[in-house]
Design an enzyme around this catalytic site. Structure first.
Site, PDB file in Angstrom:
ATOM      1  N   LYS A  93     -14.595 -16.752  -4.928  1.00  0.00           N
ATOM      2  CA  LYS A  93     -14.392 -17.187  -6.312  1.00  0.00           C
ATOM      3  C   LYS A  93     -13.561 -16.173  -7.113  1.00  0.00           C
ATOM      4  O   LYS A  93     -13.462 -16.278  -8.324  1.00  0.00           O
ATOM      5  CB  LYS A  93     -15.740 -17.409  -6.998  1.00  0.00           C
ATOM      6  CG  LYS A  93     -16.597 -18.475  -6.320  1.00  0.00           C
ATOM      7  CD  LYS A  93     -17.937 -18.609  -7.005  1.00  0.00           C
ATOM      8  CE  LYS A  93     -18.895 -19.507  -6.274  1.00  0.00           C
ATOM      9  NZ  LYS A  93     -18.532 -20.878  -6.151  1.00  0.00           N
ATOM     10  N   GLY A  96     -14.412 -10.388  -5.952  1.00  0.00           N
ATOM     11  CA  GLY A  96     -14.061  -9.120  -5.311  1.00  0.00           C
ATOM     12  C   GLY A  96     -12.824  -8.504  -5.929  1.00  0.00           C
ATOM     13  O   GLY A  96     -12.817  -7.335  -6.311  1.00  0.00           O
ATOM     14  N   ILE A 128     -10.591  -4.240   4.058  1.00  0.00           N
ATOM     15  CA  ILE A 128      -9.421  -3.361   4.135  1.00  0.00           C
ATOM     16  C   ILE A 128      -8.295  -3.908   3.258  1.00  0.00           C
ATOM     17  O   ILE A 128      -7.642  -3.141   2.536  1.00  0.00           O
ATOM     18  CB  ILE A 128      -8.970  -3.174   5.595  1.00  0.00           C
ATOM     19  CG1 ILE A 128     -10.016  -2.358   6.350  1.00  0.00           C
ATOM     20  CG2 ILE A 128      -7.599  -2.515   5.668  1.00  0.00           C
ATOM     21  CD1 ILE A 128      -9.828  -2.317   7.859  1.00  0.00           C
ATOM     22  N   TYR A 131      -9.156  -3.114  -0.314  1.00  0.00           N
ATOM     23  CA  TYR A 131      -9.017  -1.684  -0.581  1.00  0.00           C
ATOM     24  C   TYR A 131      -7.544  -1.272  -0.659  1.00  0.00           C
ATOM     25  O   TYR A 131      -7.146  -0.530  -1.567  1.00  0.00           O
ATOM     26  CB  TYR A 131      -9.737  -0.862   0.491  1.00  0.00           C
ATOM     27  CG  TYR A 131     -11.215  -1.151   0.623  1.00  0.00           C
ATOM     28  CD1 TYR A 131     -11.967  -1.664  -0.434  1.00  0.00           C
ATOM     29  CD2 TYR A 131     -11.874  -0.931   1.816  1.00  0.00           C
ATOM     30  CE1 TYR A 131     -13.318  -1.937  -0.301  1.00  0.00           C
ATOM     31  CE2 TYR A 131     -13.235  -1.187   1.959  1.00  0.00           C
ATOM     32  CZ  TYR A 131     -13.945  -1.689   0.892  1.00  0.00           C
ATOM     33  OH  TYR A 131     -15.288  -1.943   1.039  1.00  0.00           O
TER      34      TYR A 131
END
Length: 160
Positions: A93, A96, A128, A131
């Site tokens: 959604k 994150g 990953i 990030y």
């Protein structure tokens, strides 16, 4: 045509307290993600054993959507963003991507640090990607559990 509704998120990080611990303990990731991160009960047990950890619930207004844990680790003198999860029912959604940069700003502000470290399993490609989108890079090291270490350099360089 498929029109997606734009949702405004009001993200807030709240300390884990007696008021919210029961709900936080219920947070779970998807089954295929369980090998990538410790469960919330394991995280809170670790936080109880080592006082440097700062566990927080992640809220969108008053709805608990996730969990994070970070600290200044005296042993290596690094600030670690050690745990980050969006509960399974809230994944997909946009949380994150929306929450992670805010968490990094919170950590930077709390510690006045120039770098933030984290570790990740090489096969956790979704994490990953998140990030790396936020500036983390692998530094070639492994943590005590064998995960690959990534670091975010927060120093701002001025280009003249």
């Amino acid at each position: 045509m498929n029109f997606e509704r734009t949702v405004k998120m009001r993200i807030e990080f709240k300390k884990v307290t007696e008021k919210n611990i029961e709900d936080i303990l219920k947070l779970k990731v998807k089954d295929n993600q369980k090998t990538f991160i410790e469960s919330v009960p394991e995280c809170l047990k670790e936080a109880a054993e080592k006082s440097c950890w700062r566990p927080v619930g992640i809220y969108d207004e008053d709805i608990l959507i996730g969990f994070a844990m970070y600290c200044f680790w005296k042993e290596d003198q690094h600030v670690w963003m050690d745990r980050f999860l969006i509960a399974s029912e809230f994944q997909g959604k946009g949380y994150g991507s929306a929450v992670f940069p805010q968490l990094l700003k919170k950590i930077e502000s709390e510690y006045q640090c120039s770098e933030i470290y984290l570790s990740v399993f090489k096969d956790n490609t979704a994490a990953i990607n998140l990030y790396e989108k936020n500036g983390f890079r692998f530094n070639g090291e492994k943590d005590i559990k064998g995960e690959d270490v990534m670091v975010l350099n927060l120093r701002r360089s001025v280009v003249l």
